[in-house]
Motif scaffolding. Structure first.
Motif, PDB file in Angstrom:
ATOM      1  N   SER A 192      -9.971   5.001  -1.589  1.00 54.49           N
ATOM      2  CA  SER A 192      -9.771   5.128  -3.033  1.00 54.49           C
ATOM      3  C   SER A 192     -10.606   6.275  -3.576  1.00 54.49           C
ATOM      4  CB  SER A 192     -10.156   3.821  -3.743  1.00 54.49           C
ATOM      5  OG  SER A 192     -10.028   3.975  -5.140  1.00 54.49           O
ATOM      6  N   CYS A 194     -11.446   6.786  -6.581  1.00 51.63           N
ATOM      7  CA  CYS A 194     -12.191   6.425  -7.784  1.00 51.63           C
ATOM      8  C   CYS A 194     -12.347   4.915  -7.843  1.00 51.63           C
ATOM      9  CB  CYS A 194     -11.467   6.924  -9.042  1.00 51.63           C
ATOM     10  SG  CYS A 194      -9.874   6.101  -9.334  1.00 51.63           S
ATOM     11  N   THR A 195     -13.201   4.484  -8.729  1.00 49.54           N
ATOM     12  CA  THR A 195     -13.300   3.063  -9.048  1.00 49.54           C
ATOM     13  C   THR A 195     -12.297   2.756 -10.150  1.00 49.54           C
ATOM     14  OG1 THR A 195     -15.626   2.927  -8.436  1.00 49.54           O
ATOM     15  CG2 THR A 195     -14.806   1.255  -9.962  1.00 49.54           C
ATOM     16  N   LYS A 197      -8.390   0.221 -10.958  1.00 48.41           N
ATOM     17  CA  LYS A 197      -7.538  -0.949 -10.782  1.00 48.41           C
ATOM     18  C   LYS A 197      -6.213  -0.559 -10.156  1.00 48.41           C
ATOM     19  CE  LYS A 197      -5.477  -4.780 -13.405  1.00 48.41           C
ATOM     20  NZ  LYS A 197      -5.297  -5.365 -14.763  1.00 48.41           N
ATOM     21  N   CYS A 227      -7.976   4.919 -12.867  1.00 46.98           N
ATOM     22  CA  CYS A 227      -9.420   5.063 -12.696  1.00 46.98           C
ATOM     23  C   CYS A 227     -10.141   4.638 -13.970  1.00 46.98           C
ATOM     24  CB  CYS A 227      -9.771   6.508 -12.363  1.00 46.98           C
ATOM     25  SG  CYS A 227      -9.007   7.113 -10.835  1.00 46.98           S
ATOM     26  N   ASP A 228     -11.296   4.027 -13.817  1.00 45.00           N
ATOM     27  CA  ASP A 228     -12.089   3.612 -14.970  1.00 45.00           C
ATOM     28  C   ASP A 228     -12.382   4.815 -15.862  1.00 45.00           C
ATOM     29  OD1 ASP A 228     -12.069   1.092 -13.927  1.00 45.00           O
ATOM     30  OD2 ASP A 228     -14.184   1.105 -13.286  1.00 45.00           O
ATOM     31  N   LYS A 251      -9.121  -4.971  -8.358  1.00 42.07           N
ATOM     32  CA  LYS A 251     -10.121  -3.960  -8.688  1.00 42.07           C
ATOM     33  C   LYS A 251     -10.606  -3.317  -7.394  1.00 42.07           C
ATOM     34  CE  LYS A 251     -12.163  -3.193 -12.024  1.00 42.07           C
ATOM     35  NZ  LYS A 251     -12.046  -2.090 -13.007  1.00 42.07           N
ATOM     36  N   LYS A 253     -13.173  -0.142  -5.563  1.00 43.64           N
ATOM     37  CA  LYS A 253     -14.322   0.740  -5.742  1.00 43.64           C
ATOM     38  C   LYS A 253     -14.042   2.081  -5.085  1.00 43.64           C
ATOM     39  CE  LYS A 253     -17.819  -2.923  -5.913  1.00 43.64           C
ATOM     40  NZ  LYS A 253     -19.080  -3.442  -5.313  1.00 43.64           N
ATOM     41  N   GLU A 254     -14.656   3.113  -5.608  1.00 40.73           N
ATOM     42  CA  GLU A 254     -14.544   4.441  -5.002  1.00 40.73           C
ATOM     43  C   GLU A 254     -15.017   4.378  -3.545  1.00 40.73           C
ATOM     44  OE1 GLU A 254     -16.847   8.694  -5.443  1.00 40.73           O
ATOM     45  OE2 GLU A 254     -16.253   7.645  -7.281  1.00 40.73           O
ATOM     46  N   GLN A 256     -13.417   2.738  -1.157  1.00 42.68           N
ATOM     47  CA  GLN A 256     -12.847   1.561  -0.499  1.00 42.68           C
ATOM     48  C   GLN A 256     -11.558   1.944   0.218  1.00 42.68           C
ATOM     49  OE1 GLN A 256     -12.347  -1.848  -3.083  1.00 42.68           O
ATOM     50  NE2 GLN A 256     -10.702  -2.703  -1.823  1.00 42.68           N
TER      51      GLN A 256
END
Length: 300
Positions: A192, A194-195, A197, A227-228, A251, A253-254, A256
């Protein structure tokens, strides 16, 4: 499959060799004629150096051609400097100058597109690079069609197609192999960038044998994220069937792991396609503050 191989051989091997031979061995009657010829050939080599797909024939070859062009230009100049600045021209020479002037105009225009493709016109989405297993090559990237065929589509204007290079600087063993495992990037883990959803997932489409495509499912197996702190939709496409490890609504995380590179959907060969869009319009992507364009390398 035969046509792209023939085109690669002509564009990256035969044509550069023929132009260098013409510059080095060809005869001109004046320095003016030589200048026009040199300009046209130089603009061709600048264009192919920056916009060529060097992952097909070996990334180091672009530097070899650049060196050989400089050597041929120097050797040619040693002969041309003794010529008069101008001289009366035969009809054949007039046609030669006209042709090279026309080519200089064409490749000059192409190079303008190459240059402007490095600067996106929209606000970029800052991300971490989604691949970590070697030297990655940007096959399509930039804001102009000379560097990125995706740019003709509004939503994919800044899309990236990413491949992995082997020790020879090529993306695969062979020019266009059918076996998926002969492509360096196939099955590489995708992380991923970015962090955020997960808002859409697909994982059931088959990995196709090149050059087969699935235009009815263009993204193939894919993950779409938000991205958040940004409302852009971020698509990572053409993933391997059964490799997606996240679910819709999850959700993430960056960094992951979310899947593996495959060859599903409307794709010509294994690669990772990534693009972002806001309200249907493409958004530029930056990795570590860098806006990638074709022929850029990312070493992880």
């Amino acid at each position: 499959m035969i046509l792209p191989i023939v085109m690669v051989l002509i564009m990256y091997l035969l044509l550069p060799a023929a132009l260098l031979r013409s510059l080095w061995k060809g005869s001109v009657q004046s320095r003016t004629e030589w200048y026009v010829k040199l300009l046209a050939i130089a603009l061709f080599f600048v264009w192919i150096f920056f916009s060529g797909r060097w992952d097909w024939v070996g990334y180091p070859l672009r530097w070899i051609w650049a060196f050989l062009f400089l050597a041929a230009a120097f050797a040619s100049w040693k002969k041309a400097r003794r010529l008069p600045a101008k001289t009366s021209l035969s009809r054949k020479q007039k046609w030669s100058i006209a042709v090279y002037a026309f080519l200089a105009l064409i490749f000059g225009t192409y190079n303008l597109g190459v240059l402007t493709s490095h600067w996106p016109a929209d606000e970029a989405l800052e991300l971490s690079f989604p691949l970590r297993s070697g030297t990655y090559y940007v096959g399509q990237g930039g804001s102009q069609v000379q560097m990125n065929y995706h740019s003709t589509h509004s939503a994919q204007r800044y899309a990236l197609d990413i491949l992995r290079l082997n020790r020879l600087g090529t993306r695969a063993k062979g020019l266009y192999p059918k076996k998926l495992t002969q492509y360096e990037i196939f099955e590489d883990p995708v992380y991923s960038p970015c962090t955020g959803k997960v808002i859409e997932v697909r994982d059931d489409l088959p990995d196709l044998t090149p050059p087969q495509r699935d235009p009815e499912n263009p993204e193939g197996n894919h993950v779409i994220l938000t991205c958040d702190g940004d409302d852009a939709r971020l698509l990572l496409a053409h993933l391997k069937r059964g490799s997606v490890s996240v679910k819709n609504g999850e959700k993430v995380k960056e960094g992951q792991r979310i899947g593996r590179v495959g060859n599903s959907g409307n794709t010509s060969e294994p690669h990772l396609h990534i693009h972002a869009e806001r309200d249907g319009a493409g958004a530029p992507l930056r990795f570590g503050g860098r806006f990638p364009v074709r022929n850029d390398l990312v070493k992880n």
